[in-house]
Design an enzyme around this catalytic site. Structure first.
Site, PDB file in Angstrom:
ATOM      1  N   TYR A 134      26.687 -32.244 -22.056  1.00 30.57           N
ATOM      2  CA  TYR A 134      26.211 -32.606 -20.720  1.00 30.57           C
ATOM      3  C   TYR A 134      24.826 -33.240 -20.859  1.00 30.57           C
ATOM      4  O   TYR A 134      23.955 -32.704 -21.542  1.00 30.57           O
ATOM      5  CB  TYR A 134      26.148 -31.364 -19.821  1.00 30.57           C
ATOM      6  CG  TYR A 134      25.558 -31.677 -18.476  1.00 30.57           C
ATOM      7  CD1 TYR A 134      26.263 -32.442 -17.568  1.00 30.57           C
ATOM      8  CD2 TYR A 134      24.296 -31.220 -18.132  1.00 30.57           C
ATOM      9  CE1 TYR A 134      25.715 -32.751 -16.336  1.00 30.57           C
ATOM     10  CE2 TYR A 134      23.747 -31.521 -16.896  1.00 30.57           C
ATOM     11  CZ  TYR A 134      24.461 -32.293 -16.005  1.00 30.57           C
ATOM     12  OH  TYR A 134      23.911 -32.593 -14.796  1.00 30.57           O
ATOM     13  N   ARG A 140      12.686 -11.672  -6.018  1.00 31.29           N
ATOM     14  CA  ARG A 140      12.847 -12.491  -7.236  1.00 31.29           C
ATOM     15  C   ARG A 140      13.597 -11.710  -8.319  1.00 31.29           C
ATOM     16  O   ARG A 140      14.105 -12.274  -9.277  1.00 31.29           O
ATOM     17  CB  ARG A 140      11.492 -12.994  -7.727  1.00 31.29           C
ATOM     18  CG  ARG A 140      11.585 -13.969  -8.877  1.00 31.29           C
ATOM     19  CD  ARG A 140      10.379 -14.905  -9.051  1.00 31.29           C
ATOM     20  NE  ARG A 140       9.106 -14.361  -8.615  1.00 31.29           N
ATOM     21  CZ  ARG A 140       8.424 -13.424  -9.273  1.00 31.29           C
ATOM     22  NH1 ARG A 140       8.894 -12.932 -10.395  1.00 31.29           N
ATOM     23  NH2 ARG A 140       7.269 -12.968  -8.799  1.00 31.29           N
ATOM     24  N   ASP A 200      29.469 -23.848 -22.583  1.00 28.53           N
ATOM     25  CA  ASP A 200      29.354 -24.348 -21.213  1.00 28.53           C
ATOM     26  C   ASP A 200      30.775 -24.507 -20.698  1.00 28.53           C
ATOM     27  O   ASP A 200      31.508 -25.398 -21.132  1.00 28.53           O
ATOM     28  CB  ASP A 200      28.593 -25.679 -21.211  1.00 28.53           C
ATOM     29  CG  ASP A 200      28.368 -26.206 -19.800  1.00 28.53           C
ATOM     30  OD1 ASP A 200      29.183 -25.902 -18.906  1.00 28.53           O
ATOM     31  OD2 ASP A 200      27.373 -26.936 -19.596  1.00 28.53           O
ATOM     32  N   LYS A 214      29.916 -27.125  -9.499  1.00 26.35           N
ATOM     33  CA  LYS A 214      31.118 -27.935  -9.686  1.00 26.35           C
ATOM     34  C   LYS A 214      32.348 -27.183  -9.151  1.00 26.35           C
ATOM     35  O   LYS A 214      32.420 -26.920  -7.977  1.00 26.35           O
ATOM     36  CB  LYS A 214      31.233 -28.314 -11.157  1.00 26.35           C
ATOM     37  CG  LYS A 214      29.922 -28.858 -11.762  1.00 26.35           C
ATOM     38  CD  LYS A 214      29.477 -30.188 -11.195  1.00 26.35           C
ATOM     39  CE  LYS A 214      28.057 -30.572 -11.581  1.00 26.35           C
ATOM     40  NZ  LYS A 214      27.761 -30.565 -13.003  1.00 26.35           N
TER      41      LYS A 214
HETATM   42  C1  LIG Z   1      26.566 -30.429 -13.798  1.00 25.32           C
HETATM   43  C2  LIG Z   1      26.603 -29.777 -15.117  1.00 25.32           C
HETATM   44  C3  LIG Z   1      25.515 -29.030 -15.586  1.00 25.32           C
HETATM   45  C4  LIG Z   1      24.235 -28.884 -14.789  1.00 25.32           C
HETATM   46  O1  LIG Z   1      24.453 -28.197 -13.604  1.00 25.32           O
HETATM   47  P1  LIG Z   1      23.586 -28.401 -12.251  1.00 25.32           P
HETATM   48  O2  LIG Z   1      24.207 -27.422 -11.335  1.00 25.32           O
HETATM   49  O3  LIG Z   1      23.757 -29.831 -11.844  1.00 25.32           O
HETATM   50  O4  LIG Z   1      22.168 -28.101 -12.578  1.00 25.32           O
HETATM   51  C5  LIG Z   1      25.634 -28.406 -16.813  1.00 25.32           C
HETATM   52  N1  LIG Z   1      26.745 -28.544 -17.568  1.00 25.32           N
HETATM   53  C6  LIG Z   1      27.809 -29.277 -17.168  1.00 25.32           C
HETATM   54  C7  LIG Z   1      29.009 -29.395 -18.044  1.00 25.32           C
HETATM   55  C8  LIG Z   1      27.774 -29.920 -15.920  1.00 25.32           C
HETATM   56  O5  LIG Z   1      28.824 -30.659 -15.530  1.00 25.32           O
END
Ligand SMILES: *Cc1c(COP(=O)(O)O)cnc(C)c1O
Length: 381
Positions: A105, A52, A176, A201
């Protein structure tokens, strides 16, 4: 010999995070499935104890993403993008104030709203295209989360100005960077304290893994976030880490191919009579096109369009009919994979009402661009 950081991102993506080439050794780092690591028997000289806290299967991805984002520390890999966002709470004192974009988001928005309802934080939501009022909202805040472009409205922020203001005000700034990837934007270079990614993504890029990451060059914040990961336990699996690194090898090719398709599609849609507004930062009609050109190394591969209803048709039905008629765009949420996905955003509860009912968001993939345009043409007829 050049240092690794002297190579372009495109080269680094391929050559980085590999074991030293040794005769008969594997080219790729092996995947390590182990919950614990053999100690020394005394209490000193151990680099890893329990899985962990550390796993060698995280290291390659973490080192490479750290280099790409120009962080002085490796990335901190999490089990999802939301786990990475949730780790930001480790940086906000109880009762502290968090500033978020009104079109942040959706998961991040809902998480922070629930924390506000529980009394843990105060929340301020801002229009990040309004630089002056966003800077005013920073007064007395503890942390600001920024996205540029936002999701799904694709608004562009004057990030340099906002990050400078946050720094002057002594507020922790987070960007982000999921939509941009470090190929198009490196927020730490603009003065951000922290970067978060949904690795799910573009970075992993094949819609087959959920992971997230946090980056910072601030050693104190780095220690806090690693501690949060170890004790909240949202760690990445070794197999997922391997898949993410393998996917990221082709990021430069995938992103540029998807961007070329997105521009072609955006240009086509913006001329079509069945389409209302098309939003894509690469179109001169985008309200912050010039800022996007200044800020970003590429315009990304997400676009939105509103579908005009036929006489007597509802906005929801117009979007639904279009989506159903497409062959090459799969109706699904998420983005950043090799395949084109489409969704009507307002189908999600909690999506703000400022997002039109007939707005579809398209994550443009790397299929043949002319065939994507032909598919959309047929669906609109
Ligand atoms: C998808 C996304 C998230 C969350 O990510 P997960 O991998 O689905 O938990 C956060 N910020 C943005 C801009 C996203 O597109």
């Amino acid at each position: 010999m050049k240092n690794a950081q002297d190579f372009s991102a495109q080269t680094l993506l391929v050559t980085g995070a590999r074991p030293r080439p040794v005769t008969n050794a594997p080219l790729n780092e092996p995947v390590v499935f182990s919950s614990t690591f053999v100690g020394t028997g005394s209490d000193s000289g151990e680099e890893r104890t329990y899985g962990r806290y550390a796993n060698p299967s995280w290291d390659g991805f973490e080192d490479l993403l750290g280099q790409l984002e120009k962080a002085t520390n490796p990335a901190i890999l999490f089990s999802s993008g939301m786990a990475a966002v949730a780790a930001l709470t480790a940086l906000v004192p109880f009762g502290g104030t968090v500033v978020v974009p009104r079109h942040a988001y959706q998961g991040s928005l809902v998480l922070f709203r629930q924390q506000e309802e529980a009394g843990a934080i105060k929340l301020k939501s801002v229009d990040i295209t309004d630089t002056q009022s966003t800077i005013a909202a920073l007064d007395g805040a503890d942390l600001v989360l920024l996205e540029s472009p936002t999701n799904p409205m694709l608004e562009i922020a004057d990030l340099a100005a906002l990050l400078r203001a946050a720094r002057e005000a002594g507020i922790i700034s987070v960007v982000d960077n999921t939509f941009n990837t470090p190929l198009n934007l490196r927020p730490l270079e603009l003065g951000a304290d922290v970067v978060v990614h949904s690795v799910t993504k573009y970075l992993a890029g094949h819609s087959d893994v959920i992971l997230g990451a946090v980056l910072t060059s601030n050693d104190e914040l780095y220690a806090k976030i690693r501690n949060h990961r170890a004790l909240h336990g949202a760690i990445a699996g070794p197999m997922e880490s391997f898949l993410a690194l393998r996917g990221m090898r082709t990021l430069a090719l995938r992103l540029r191919a998807a961007e070329a398709n997105a521009l072609q599609l955006a240009q086509f849609l913006s001329q079509h009579e069945r389409i209302g507004e098309v939003r894509y930062p690469g179109l001169p009609s985008h309200p912050q096109h010039e800022l996007a050109t200044e800020l970003l190394g590429g315009y990304g591969a997400i676009l939105t369009a509103t579908i005009n209803p036929r006489p007597g048709q509802s906005l929801v039905a117009a979007a639904g009919e279009f989506i159903a008629a497409l062959q090459l765009f799969t109706p699904a949420t998420s983005l950043g994979g090799v395949e084109s996905l489409i969704e009507r955003r307002r189908r999600h509860q909690g999506e703000p009402e400022s997002v039109p009912e007939n707005l579809v968001r398209i994550s443009v993939g790397i299929e043949n661009g002319a065939e994507l345009v032909a598919d959309v043409t047929a669906a609109l007829e």
